[in-house]
Scaffold this motif. Structure first.
Motif: not given
Length: 271
Positions: A82-91, A93-94, A154-163
């Protein structure tokens, strides 16, 4: 473009006890700080076992994927769903950035000359050392950005981390966890679980991109090596988890950062 030397291991035979032991040592290091240890595995693949840069990245990615798949159920059991699901939008976004970043990073890696890839890997290991120090020796304060700024960041950070994750063959938790805490004000324990949920599909995308290139053949030629080192890493991570807190962070973290910096210096000089 990768050359033939980048696509095959320099040494075709390795001692099974050595491979298992090396994986276990990496797992212990990662387990003591709550990470998979892939950033420590990469220089060993190059320096100790003699794989070329691109081969080492692909093998590292395969082992990271195995370790994350094993760690995910245990991590989700430790943190309520439930604690993880509460922040599904974060996942989400990234992931909007990290999936694209993973594909782009893997594409760039297979197109780089071997000498260039060694230097890029060295620079990224310095970045990992800095992230390790910042995450574990300072108190992370949230940025408290408005939603209209938070989402694109969040999108930009996710892109950089993915690279970075794709090029190094790592899961990216070293960068994902502080990003989730800073950008989205999530507690660090939940951030660790969210990072795995982001890491898994991100790694799969990078893996899919690598599979389209001839360099992926190194994985088929080294299945036993990969599974043996991954098994050692998993066992070591369990032991490292038991040792969590035994060594004070003010001693452990700088020591691990030095290991990364020394490894980075060796990779930078690699031809």
């Amino acid at each position: 473009m990768a050359t033939d030397d980048d696509l095959v291991p320099v040494r075709s035979t390795q001692s099974t006890p050595l491979v298992l032991g090396a994986g276990a040592c990496i797992g212990v290091l990662g387990g003591m700080i709550g990470l998979g240890g892939a950033e420590f595995r990469l220089p060993l693949l190059v320096g100790l076992f003699g794989f070329a840069a691109l081969s080492a990245v692909i093998l590292n990615k395969a082992m990271s994927l195995v370790v994350v798949l094993v760690a995910l159920p245990a991590r989700l059991a430790a943190v309520p769903a439930s604690a993880v699901a509460e922040h599904w939008t974060v996942a989400v976004n990234l992931l909007a950035g990290s999936l694209l970043g993973a594909w782009a990073g893997a594409t760039w890696a297979v197109r780089m000359r071997g000498s260039t890839l060694y230097k890029v890997l060295a620079a990224l290991m310095v970045l990992m050392a800095a992230a390790l120090l910042v995450t574990h020796t300072t108190t992370l304060e949230t940025l408290a950005l408005p939603p209209w700024v938070e989402v694109p960041c969040g999108v930009l950070a996710g892109f950089g981390i993915g690279v970075v994750a794709a090029i190094m063959g790592v899961a990216g938790g070293e960068l994902l966890i502080p990003t989730i805490v800073l950008l989205f004000a999530v507690d660090i324990k939940t951030a660790g679980s969210l990072s795995l949920l982001v890491s898994l599909p991100t790694m799969l995308v990078a893996f899919a991109r690598y599979s389209r290139d001839g360099s992926f053949a190194v994985l088929g030629a080294n299945v036993r090596f990969t599974l043996t080192m991954a098994a050692g890493s998993i066992a070591g991570a369990l032991l490292g988890g038991l040792l969590l807190g035994v060594f004070p962070d003010l001693v452990l973290i700088p020591a691990l950062a030095v290991i990364l910096l020394v490894s980075a210096a060796k990779l930078a000089r690699h031809d």
